[in-house]
Design a protein around this motif. Sequence first.
Motif, short mmCIF file in Angstrom:
data_model
loop_
_atom_site.label_atom_id
_atom_site.label_comp_id
_atom_site.label_asym_id
_atom_site.label_seq_id
_atom_site.Cartn_x
_atom_site.Cartn_y
_atom_site.Cartn_z
N PRO B 381 0.83 -1.21 0.00
CA PRO B 381 0.00 0.00 0.00
C PRO B 381 0.87 1.26 0.00
CG PRO B 381 -0.57 -1.45 1.84
CD PRO B 381 0.60 -2.04 1.17
N ARG B 382 0.56 2.16 -0.86
CA ARG B 382 1.16 3.49 -0.94
C ARG B 382 2.63 3.48 -1.38
NH1 ARG B 382 -1.68 7.32 -0.32
NH2 ARG B 382 0.04 8.76 -0.11
N ASP B 383 3.18 2.34 -1.72
CA ASP B 383 4.59 2.31 -2.13
C ASP B 383 4.79 3.14 -3.41
OD1 ASP B 383 6.67 1.24 -0.71
OD2 ASP B 383 7.08 -0.34 -2.17
N PHE B 384 3.85 2.97 -4.36
CA PHE B 384 3.99 3.70 -5.61
C PHE B 384 3.90 5.21 -5.37
CE2 PHE B 384 1.89 5.66 -9.37
CZ PHE B 384 2.96 5.55 -10.25
N GLU B 385 2.93 5.61 -4.56
CA GLU B 385 2.76 7.05 -4.27
C GLU B 385 4.02 7.59 -3.59
OE1 GLU B 385 0.55 4.74 -3.69
OE2 GLU B 385 -1.17 5.33 -4.90
N THR B 386 4.59 6.78 -2.70
CA THR B 386 5.82 7.22 -2.03
C THR B 386 6.95 7.38 -3.05
OG1 THR B 386 5.13 5.99 -0.08
CG2 THR B 386 7.41 6.70 -0.12
N ALA B 387 7.03 6.43 -3.99
CA ALA B 387 8.08 6.53 -5.02
C ALA B 387 7.93 7.82 -5.82
CB ALA B 387 8.01 5.31 -5.95
N ILE B 388 6.70 8.16 -6.13
CA ILE B 388 6.44 9.40 -6.89
C ILE B 388 6.88 10.61 -6.06
CG2 ILE B 388 4.62 10.86 -7.90
CD1 ILE B 388 5.14 8.37 -9.54
N ALA B 389 6.55 10.58 -4.75
CA ALA B 389 6.91 11.70 -3.87
C ALA B 389 8.43 11.81 -3.76
CB ALA B 389 6.28 11.49 -2.49
N VAL B 390 9.10 10.65 -3.65
CA VAL B 390 10.57 10.64 -3.58
C VAL B 390 11.15 11.25 -4.85
CG1 VAL B 390 12.56 9.08 -3.70
CG2 VAL B 390 10.80 8.71 -1.98
N ALA B 391 10.60 10.83 -5.99
CA ALA B 391 11.10 11.32 -7.27
C ALA B 391 10.96 12.84 -7.36
CB ALA B 391 10.32 10.66 -8.41
N GLU B 392 9.81 13.32 -6.93
CA GLU B 392 9.58 14.76 -7.01
C GLU B 392 10.55 15.52 -6.11
OE1 GLU B 392 5.52 16.07 -7.02
OE2 GLU B 392 6.09 18.03 -6.20
N GLU B 393 10.78 14.96 -4.93
CA GLU B 393 11.70 15.63 -4.00
C GLU B 393 13.12 15.68 -4.58
OE1 GLU B 393 10.92 14.26 -0.03
OE2 GLU B 393 12.64 15.34 0.79
N ILE B 394 13.51 14.61 -5.21
CA ILE B 394 14.85 14.59 -5.82
C ILE B 394 14.94 15.62 -6.95
CG2 ILE B 394 16.43 13.20 -7.23
CD1 ILE B 394 15.50 10.73 -5.60
N VAL B 395 13.93 15.65 -7.79
CA VAL B 395 13.97 16.60 -8.92
C VAL B 395 13.97 18.04 -8.40
CG1 VAL B 395 12.72 17.44 -10.95
CG2 VAL B 395 12.92 14.98 -10.55
N ARG B 396 13.15 18.29 -7.39
CA ARG B 396 13.13 19.65 -6.80
C ARG B 396 14.52 20.03 -6.28
NH1 ARG B 396 8.35 22.21 -5.59
NH2 ARG B 396 6.50 21.01 -6.14
N TYR B 397 15.15 19.09 -5.63
CA TYR B 397 16.49 19.37 -5.10
C TYR B 397 17.47 19.68 -6.25
CZ TYR B 397 21.07 18.70 -3.04
OH TYR B 397 22.38 18.89 -2.67
N CYS B 398 17.40 18.89 -7.31
CA CYS B 398 18.31 19.12 -8.45
C CYS B 398 18.12 20.53 -9.01
CB CYS B 398 18.06 18.08 -9.55
SG CYS B 398 18.58 16.42 -9.05
#
Lengths: 460, 471
Positions: B381-398
Amino acid sequence: MTATANLACKLEGLLGAAHVTTAQEDLFRYPVHEILPSAIARPTSAQEVAEIVRFAMAEKLSVLPAGSRSKLNIGRPPYRYDIAIDMSGLRQLVHYDPGDLTLSADAGMTLKALQQELGEKRQFVPLSVPFLGQTTIGGTIASGVDSSLRLLYGSARDFLIGAEFVDGKGAICKSGGRVVKNVTGYDLHKLLIGSLGTLAVITRLNFRTYPLSEAFASHVVVFPSADGALGFRSILENLGLPLSNLEVMNPEFALTFAQVLGTVSASVPAAFDRGGWIVYSSWEGNSSVVNRIRTDMENCERQFQSAQPQPLDGSQDRVLRDLFREAVPLLYTSFPHSVILRIVHHRLSKTALQQFSEIASKENLLNRLLLRPAGVSYLALTAANDLPNGSEVLSRAVSAAIAVLLQNGATYSLLQAPSQMMAQSNLWGPQSADVSLMNRVKHAFDPNNLFAPGRLAGGF
Amino acid sequence: MVELKALLGADNVLSERSDLLLYEFDGSVVKGQPEIVVFPRTTEEVSRIVKLAARFQVPIVGRGAGTGLSGGALARSGGLMIVFARMNEILEIDLENRRAVVQPGVVNLDITRAVEHAGYYYAPDPSSQKSCTIGGNVAENSGGPHTLAYGITTNHVTALELVLPDGEIVRIGSKQGDAPGYDLCGLFVGSEGTLALVTEITLKLSRKAEAVKTLLAIYDSVEDASQTVVDITARGITPAACEMIDGWTLVAIEDYIHAGFPRDSAAILLLEVEGLRESVAEQASAIEDVCRLHKAREVRVAKDDRERDLLWKGRKNAFGAMGRLAPCNYVLDAVIPRSKLPQALRRIQEIGQLHGLGIGNIFHAGDGNLHPLVLYDPRKPRDFETAIAVAEEIVRYCVEIGGALTGEHGVGMEKSELMPLLFNDADFDLMRRIHDAFNPDSSLNPGKIFPLSKGCGEIRTRPKSQQVVHS
């Protein structure tokens, strides 16, 4: 109050009196094919540029950005020329990360000043372009002039990584970024290269930088005929050596070169006076690479019995490199009664070169030809100052030369011509379908046609 | 449908739900299903399809092999998908002038295969080069490991044939390149199919280097490996490729490919230098020195072509090996200034740890093009949503540290909502005007590049009717 005084007054309201001039003696320093602006504005920030553009939009005036003004005669005379925006007040190196080999600099910064700053870190931007002593980076990009290092480093589109500019609605926009690899959004900054100020006022440019080479060398060889010169060039191209420049000039061009060389160097290489075809090549790298290429070059030369090598001393290496960089302006500053065509064709045939020669000979014109790397050539047809009906003769000869180019499937642009011919020319020959697409681009950037209207082919 | 089948033949038109399933996906984590898929063979057929779609106000999306990683070739708004797989002819090879003219469905590697006997190759080499098509490469402006020295797709395209949304066929650029006027090829390459459909491409061919050396540098610390990259860049050494793989993912790759990668390292750098023999020897030696300076445990030089090919096989098939670590992974694509590589890698690991997801790193270190692989299990449950959130955080940082959203995969529908991180209203307004100058009804690839979210006002795409008339 006259219209000019009124314009000056309003511009002064935006920028302050010290940054606006309408004095006649100043206006004479900003001509485009003898057309003068009504006022000169000297902004010191992108925000001020945007204000000028918004003002021009409200007042339905045209604007034309200018840097060092060394290349304003490239392109056609504009239909209107109200305000010259002198960009020399924007000249900071805004960001430089030598560790990342990237930079961001204001458009009015001179290329020379930029290269000096980068040189302190043993880096440079591989723009080896004419008017190096004066040209601004904005003018270099907007004019799209060729770099003599193109063979090794590519053209500006290969290392311009981003830009900031003011569009035709007076908004400060950007494209690309400050990283060396980036596909985020449309590559609008590539459109600015060679746009002659017709799309936007460039305010800032981002480049990838490169390390300066440790060593440099060049080579000159003379051939009695075009056959030998073109054959030698062809073999060099196929060797796959990483040359930084490879040029061929016909005997008439070589003589012009010799005259100019004589004014800057005490020891002119005799090759240029011999009345032969010159093949010039240069290369750079570490000392082992430079020596290896020299050896290969000499081996290659031995295959041609007719080749007459020209040994160069160290100082001649540098003088020649600088002169080849300035070769094209040399053509038109030395010979104002000339028409110069910039030709793009993968390999102009010997027949075509012979036809140019016959056209010139028939009309009693000088025929100077420079074959540069990457399929770019320059053909200059020059009339003697006292030739009766010089303009008519030139016009006839150019038409004949263009017919040869079209037969060969070459594209071309008229780089230099007497003002009247420039105004009447469509600049790029028969209009192809992509001109209508370019018009769409122009309209999207500059919906009110404020920027240098009419300077490019197709009326934009 | 009736008219499409009459035009192309029934074999070249798909509309059954089961047939369309394949075209619902690409290599990304997003999806979108077309209502009809067609396979034209000629530019004229493409033009007629486009005119037909315009008449029925059906949106169109172009697609090559569907290997894209940003959803660029997915039908976000339904409609008609034009698959170029059957327009796969190499039309001309001109070795004297180093040009190839190809149809968009030609597979990237097939161009190199067609010219390598004469010592030439096509330089941009995406990891998917065995299957991705040139048309897709042009749309996304694709890169690859060797683009560090040789540039991405846009640097190798000199002319294009286009079909505009009204069906008009237009040629831009020239065989030689450097055509007079605005650099239209520069605009259309990388426009992600939002301005026109590309039906023919003229490409530059490159000459194979005289000498090549491939080095494998092995590290006990990711920090040391990334500092090596910073130092190589700062010293002005330009390898042809400089790839980094972290130790965790190396084990999975080695289990899968048996490329000879170490199983007990923290990271490796795969470096390649090309050029004249003299230059290659010196550069390889300089790189080796820098690697050792930054505590490389071992620096191996590939002994022969077989060993070199094996190392590259390991790198280019690395994403496929990730299935050994987790059921799914989300391949990110972002770029940073190379001088900030060590801090970016540290931050990526922190973000992963914070959210409890593993992140692998297999990327083009030399040009700062990161590809973090966020591992997740869609059954949790929610693993995919977490992956999306992680991805967005990484891109924002970049972006925060001076980077960009994408280095080679494109914005597509994956990152369209993140575009405001880089661009403001004025930027979007101009990009929208350019878009509308060619694609005024958003009939081509709607819902891509531009954010759909509220607050972006005029920049919203305007997909046309999605209704398709079935026979």
